[in-house]
Design an enzyme around this catalytic site. Sequence first.
Site, PDB file in Angstrom:
ATOM      1  N   GLY A  12      -5.438   3.548  -7.820  1.00 21.83           N
ATOM      2  CA  GLY A  12      -6.303   4.527  -7.165  1.00 21.83           C
ATOM      3  C   GLY A  12      -7.582   4.896  -7.895  1.00 21.83           C
ATOM      4  N   SER A  13      -8.147   3.967  -8.677  1.00 22.91           N
ATOM      5  CA  SER A  13      -9.396   4.334  -9.354  1.00 22.91           C
ATOM      6  C   SER A  13     -10.550   4.458  -8.354  1.00 22.91           C
ATOM      7  CB  SER A  13      -9.733   3.355 -10.476  1.00 22.91           C
ATOM      8  OG  SER A  13     -10.132   2.111  -9.949  1.00 22.91           O
ATOM      9  N   ASN A  14     -10.537   3.664  -7.305  1.00 26.86           N
ATOM     10  CA  ASN A  14     -11.579   3.832  -6.278  1.00 26.86           C
ATOM     11  C   ASN A  14     -11.384   5.140  -5.511  1.00 26.86           C
ATOM     12  OD1 ASN A  14     -13.634   1.571  -6.013  1.00 26.86           O
ATOM     13  ND2 ASN A  14     -11.726   0.441  -6.344  1.00 26.86           N
ATOM     14  N   LYS A  65       5.280  -4.078  12.248  1.00 26.11           N
ATOM     15  CA  LYS A  65       4.008  -3.584  11.708  1.00 26.11           C
ATOM     16  C   LYS A  65       3.389  -2.562  12.667  1.00 26.11           C
ATOM     17  CE  LYS A  65       0.025  -5.311   9.423  1.00 26.11           C
ATOM     18  NZ  LYS A  65       0.013  -6.236   8.340  1.00 26.11           N
ATOM     19  N   MET A  90      -3.112  -2.917  -0.107  1.00 19.77           N
ATOM     20  CA  MET A  90      -2.847  -4.342  -0.194  1.00 19.77           C
ATOM     21  C   MET A  90      -2.141  -4.943   1.017  1.00 19.77           C
ATOM     22  SD  MET A  90      -4.537  -5.316  -2.564  1.00 19.77           S
ATOM     23  CE  MET A  90      -5.248  -5.027  -4.171  1.00 19.77           C
ATOM     24  N   ASN A 107     -13.715  -1.097   3.601  1.00 20.52           N
ATOM     25  CA  ASN A 107     -12.893  -1.648   2.519  1.00 20.52           C
ATOM     26  C   ASN A 107     -13.793  -2.000   1.341  1.00 20.52           C
ATOM     27  OD1 ASN A 107     -10.580  -2.818   1.223  1.00 20.52           O
ATOM     28  ND2 ASN A 107     -11.351  -4.843   1.787  1.00 20.52           N
ATOM     29  N   HIS A 109     -13.966  -4.682  -1.836  1.00 18.46           N
ATOM     30  CA  HIS A 109     -13.356  -5.936  -2.282  1.00 18.46           C
ATOM     31  C   HIS A 109     -14.049  -6.378  -3.574  1.00 18.46           C
ATOM     32  CE1 HIS A 109     -11.110  -9.648  -1.906  1.00 18.46           C
ATOM     33  NE2 HIS A 109     -12.222 -10.278  -2.254  1.00 18.46           N
TER      34      HIS A 109
HETATM   35  C1  GAR Z   1      -9.882  -2.831  -6.608  1.00 21.24           C
HETATM   36  O1  GAR Z   1     -10.441  -3.739  -7.518  1.00 21.24           O
HETATM   37  C2  GAR Z   1     -10.198  -3.233  -5.188  1.00 21.24           C
HETATM   38  O2  GAR Z   1     -11.481  -3.773  -5.039  1.00 21.24           O
HETATM   39  C3  GAR Z   1      -9.141  -4.262  -4.929  1.00 21.24           C
HETATM   40  O3  GAR Z   1      -7.983  -3.721  -5.504  1.00 21.24           O
HETATM   41  C4  GAR Z   1      -8.355  -2.916  -6.619  1.00 21.24           C
HETATM   42  C5  GAR Z   1      -7.718  -1.566  -6.453  1.00 21.24           C
HETATM   43  O4  GAR Z   1      -7.943  -0.777  -7.588  1.00 21.24           O
HETATM   44  N1  GAR Z   1      -8.971  -4.526  -3.525  1.00 21.24           N
HETATM   45  C6  GAR Z   1      -8.711  -5.724  -3.033  1.00 21.24           C
HETATM   46  O5  GAR Z   1      -8.540  -6.709  -3.721  1.00 21.24           O
HETATM   47  C7  GAR Z   1      -8.641  -5.785  -1.513  1.00 21.24           C
HETATM   48  N2  GAR Z   1      -8.674  -7.127  -1.045  1.00 21.24           N
HETATM   49  P1  GAR Z   1      -7.808   0.787  -7.511  1.00 21.24           P
HETATM   50  O6  GAR Z   1      -6.424   1.072  -6.922  1.00 21.24           O
HETATM   51  O7  GAR Z   1      -7.918   1.232  -8.949  1.00 21.24           O
HETATM   52  O8  GAR Z   1      -8.917   1.317  -6.653  1.00 21.24           O
END
Ligand code: GAR
Length: 201
Positions: A12-14, A65, A90, A107, A109
């Site tokens: 969850g850093s984003n 789903k 994910m 999203n 990426h």
């Molecule tokens: C991030 O790097 C994000 O861009 C990636 O997962 C990570 C989640 O980190 N997302 C994908 O790869 C989606 N296809 P976070 O939980 O620290 O935000």
Amino acid sequence: MSNIAVLVSGRGSNLQAIIDSVESGYLQARISVVISDVGDAYALERARKHGIEAVFIDPKNFASKELYEEEILRILREHGALLILLAGYMKIVGKTLLLAFKNRMLNIHPALLPAFPGLHAQKQAFDYGVKVAGCTVHFVDESLDCGPIILQRCVEVREDDTADTLAARILEQEHKIYPEAVRLFVENRLRIEGRKVRIIR
Ligand code: GAR
């Protein structure tokens, strides 16, 4: 005030970058709920620390789903969410959520799409030998990691990089462009024109 819901699966850093942007006033929005498909995702804890409702929905409890996403939709509606942010979520989003939130789901990426969609994008790019990597914020549609692009940021690959050091520098840029893109959405400055997203300056 825009009500935002954030879907997560991990650290969850984003999500944290979005929370910080709301708390600093950079983003004029409210995070009404955080939903995870993983019970022990640290993102849930981050949300709770900031007084945001955090919900775990276990996909295993649903026969399909569609039913799983209907439950997500129920919670989103309960919280009046107008925009969904995928932040390290994910699971592939199905048509139930896509239809309900058409053009209202973003999203982040960790690659310069359309290169390196899917999992472990930073490692894919590193192993491929690219000289420039980066990250992308895009609208979510039925294609995997391929909806119309809102913002991208480049990150140079250094000679002494490993996949991990590269991923860390990409992540720093993710934390910048995601709040920027969300702000553009919240300020109603994005226009989808075919594959392109025009930004109203
Ligand atoms: C991030 O790097 C994000 O861009 C990636 O997962 C990570 C989640 O980190 N997302 C994908 O790869 C989606 N296809 P976070 O939980 O620290 O935000």
